[in-house]
Design an enzyme around this catalytic site. Structure first.
Site, PDB file in Angstrom:
ATOM      1  N   GLY A 249       6.238   4.395   5.517  1.00 16.06           N
ATOM      2  CA  GLY A 249       5.965   3.141   5.357  1.00 16.06           C
ATOM      3  C   GLY A 249       5.615   2.288   6.549  1.00 16.06           C
ATOM      4  O   GLY A 249       6.003   1.116   6.584  1.00 16.06           O
ATOM      5  N   GLY A 250       5.704   2.832   7.864  1.00 17.00           N
ATOM      6  CA  GLY A 250       5.712   2.499   9.172  1.00 17.00           C
ATOM      7  C   GLY A 250       4.212   1.625   9.483  1.00 17.00           C
ATOM      8  O   GLY A 250       4.538   1.287  10.849  1.00 17.00           O
ATOM      9  N   ASP A 272       1.541   5.685   6.206  1.00 18.51           N
ATOM     10  CA  ASP A 272       1.538   4.679   5.585  1.00 18.51           C
ATOM     11  C   ASP A 272       0.011   4.798   4.722  1.00 18.51           C
ATOM     12  O   ASP A 272      -0.404   6.064   4.591  1.00 18.51           O
ATOM     13  CB  ASP A 272       1.114   3.483   6.317  1.00 18.51           C
ATOM     14  CG  ASP A 272       1.463   2.091   5.725  1.00 18.51           C
ATOM     15  OD1 ASP A 272       0.813   1.531   4.993  1.00 18.51           O
ATOM     16  OD2 ASP A 272       2.546   1.578   6.199  1.00 18.51           O
ATOM     17  N   ASP A 298       1.939   8.504   0.347  1.00 14.29           N
ATOM     18  CA  ASP A 298       2.438   7.513  -0.861  1.00 14.29           C
ATOM     19  C   ASP A 298       3.759   7.739  -0.987  1.00 14.29           C
ATOM     20  O   ASP A 298       4.033   8.903  -1.236  1.00 14.29           O
ATOM     21  CB  ASP A 298       1.467   7.734  -2.114  1.00 14.29           C
ATOM     22  CG  ASP A 298       1.986   6.955  -3.381  1.00 14.29           C
ATOM     23  OD1 ASP A 298       3.027   6.248  -3.083  1.00 14.29           O
ATOM     24  OD2 ASP A 298       1.477   7.157  -4.265  1.00 14.29           O
ATOM     25  N   PHE A 299       4.700   6.762  -0.534  1.00 15.39           N
ATOM     26  CA  PHE A 299       6.026   7.194  -0.638  1.00 15.39           C
ATOM     27  C   PHE A 299       6.786   7.404  -1.968  1.00 15.39           C
ATOM     28  O   PHE A 299       7.778   7.704  -1.987  1.00 15.39           O
ATOM     29  CB  PHE A 299       6.715   6.320   0.442  1.00 15.39           C
ATOM     30  CG  PHE A 299       6.850   4.947   0.071  1.00 15.39           C
ATOM     31  CD1 PHE A 299       6.818   4.048  -1.030  1.00 15.39           C
ATOM     32  CD2 PHE A 299       6.577   3.988   1.266  1.00 15.39           C
ATOM     33  CE1 PHE A 299       6.564   2.882  -1.313  1.00 15.39           C
ATOM     34  CE2 PHE A 299       6.603   2.600   1.028  1.00 15.39           C
ATOM     35  CZ  PHE A 299       6.546   2.164  -0.443  1.00 15.39           C
ATOM     36  N   HIS A 318      13.691  -3.519   0.743  1.00 15.10           N
ATOM     37  CA  HIS A 318      13.877  -4.856   0.067  1.00 15.10           C
ATOM     38  C   HIS A 318      12.491  -5.401  -0.665  1.00 15.10           C
ATOM     39  O   HIS A 318      12.456  -6.261  -1.332  1.00 15.10           O
ATOM     40  CB  HIS A 318      14.149  -5.901   1.245  1.00 15.10           C
ATOM     41  CG  HIS A 318      13.070  -6.574   1.873  1.00 15.10           C
ATOM     42  ND1 HIS A 318      12.827  -7.651   2.726  1.00 15.10           N
ATOM     43  CD2 HIS A 318      11.901  -5.549   2.489  1.00 15.10           C
ATOM     44  CE1 HIS A 318      11.975  -7.937   3.219  1.00 15.10           C
ATOM     45  NE2 HIS A 318      11.110  -6.629   3.189  1.00 15.10           N
TER      46      HIS A 318
END
Length: 425
Positions: A249-250, A272, A298-299, A318
């Site tokens: 997701g960088g 990403d 897709d993480f 978060h």
């Protein structure tokens, strides 16, 4: 109270003196609303940065005390009007084409934005009370340092766009959402969904809108650049001088690009969405093109990069409640080798009273913003430890470290495949 406010005033004076002396001795102009601001952040030595922060904290507390108990409550209205004028300026790109030192008029601004001139004048005169634009003569408008920074810094503008267009309206619905969905961990039961009337979480909504996903990517680039976050610290303490680093997701690789310049023998894979990866490949600097690659992933699904040394997440967890954060960790498990590290760069809320109210207000505020967004949260030390424990007993929690001057902490765990007990399914 008189002694307390005197102590605060003295603290402000002594710490401002340290800050000002450093600026003067290094030929750096003192902060001013009317002078051209320097481009980029000013790097201060730790003792000077600590003095600046101490002055901010003392001035915050002094302001609240001098306002009185009633005034302290009524000051909340001023905070909302600042968001309101930023929303207005950003939406209509007020002053974005105005050069530093140039003059324009309310009439010209209104005509350019296709707005009523009286509406424009009233909003901008309110903005001027927040040091956004100035009126040196009746009807004449010029930039202040803050309004010019917003006009010239497209990353800052993107952050204002996310704050005012995406996050502001959910804040007005959070009380309703908490009553309607008590304790919910579901993104589709969030204040964001109520405010925007959508049927998907924000990230899926944005991915279908190129302008919104670009704005989000640029806003994240701004936060990475100005939060005090120190990417090189992510690999601090590693004995090996080579390895594979997966930036999950960088976004457009802001962290990996900086790390690649510090660790030239490491390989970095940034994952990403398709849209973000396409933008990233177009913008990758030539000097790290051989070190940093991009991959659509897709993480929520199984991690495709097997046996990497580090799986890194910057401000990802978060965005999600514990239920979904555990799912993120479990998606890594089939790919983890013995000793692989999971490193999370995110806020770690300190124990109550460990930091000033000024600093705690920022963290607690961010915690509720994330609650508004996807029913997510910021976590304290125990919360992070619990997350890994619930995900799988083979995660060995290594603790939390916060580099000096950084708002983000590094939360670390190591994979120990020799532990035979798995929690959960």
């Amino acid at each position: 109270m008189s002694l307390e406010i005197e102590q605060l005033a003295n603290a402000i004076a002594s710490n401002v003196a340290i800050y000002k002396q450093h600026l003067s001795s290094h030929g750096i102009p003192a902060p001013s609303h009317s002078e051209l601001p320097p481009e980029g952040p000013i790097t201060l030595p730790p003792n000077v940065e600590n003095a600046r922060q101490a002055a901010l904290e003392a001035s915050h507390e002094l302001h609240d005390l001098l306002s009185g108990s009633v005034g302290h409550i009524m000051n909340a209205a001023q905070r909302s009007t600042r968001i309101m004028v930023l929303h207005f300026i950003h939406t209509y790109k007020i002053g974005y084409n105005l050069k530093w030192g140039s003059r324009t008029t309310f009439n010209d601004i209104a005509d350019l934005a296709n707005l009523d001139v009286d509406d424009t004048k009233r909003m901008l005169r309110l903005a001027m009370t927040e040091h956004l634009f100035t009126e040196p003569e009746n009807g004449i408008v010029m930039h202040t340092a803050a309004s010019y920074e917003l006009a010239r810094n497209h990353l800052l503008s993107a952050w204002v766009g996310i704050t005012t267009q995406e996050n502001w309206s959910p804040m007005l619905r959070i009380t309703e959402a908490m009553g309607k969905y008590p304790g919910s961990e579901e993104p589709l039961e969030s204040a964001y969904v109520l405010a925007h009337g959508v049927k998907e979480d924000a990230f899926k909504v944005w991915e279908k809108d190129p302008a919104r996903i670009t704005q989000f990517s640029n806003a994240m680039a701004f936060l990475h650049a100005g939060s005090g976050f120190q990417p090189a610290e992510a690999l601090s303490g590693f004995a090996q001088d080579t390895g594979v680093f997966v930036d999950v997701g960088g976004s457009k690789g802001h962290v990996s690009i900086q790390l690649a310049r510090t660790y030239p023998k490491w390989k970095f894979i940034v994952q990403d969405s398709k849209q973000t990866v396409q933008l990233a490949r177009e913008e990758i600097p030539d000097d790290v093109r051989e070190q940093v690659s991009f991959q659509v992933h897709d993480f929520w699904t199984e991690q495709p990069v097997k046996d990497a040394d580090v799986y890194f997440f910057k401000t990802i967890f978060h965005d999600w409640s514990d239920k979904y954060s555990i799912k993120l960790l479990r998606a890594l498990i089939p790919s983890l080798k013995q000793g692989a590290k999971v490193i999370i760069a995110d806020v770690c809320i300190p124990p109550k009273g460990a930091v000033s109210q000024y600093k705690e207000q920022w963290m607690r505020g961010l915690d509720i913003v994330m609650k508004c967004f996807t029913n997510a949260r910021e976590r304290d030390y125990d919360g992070w430890a619990s997350l890994f424990e619930k995900a799988d007993a083979r995660f060995r929690f290594l603790g939390v470290r916060t580099p000096l001057g950084s708002k983000a902490s590094f939360i670390e765990a190591e994979w120990n495949s020799h532990v035979g007990i798995i929690n959960g399914n």
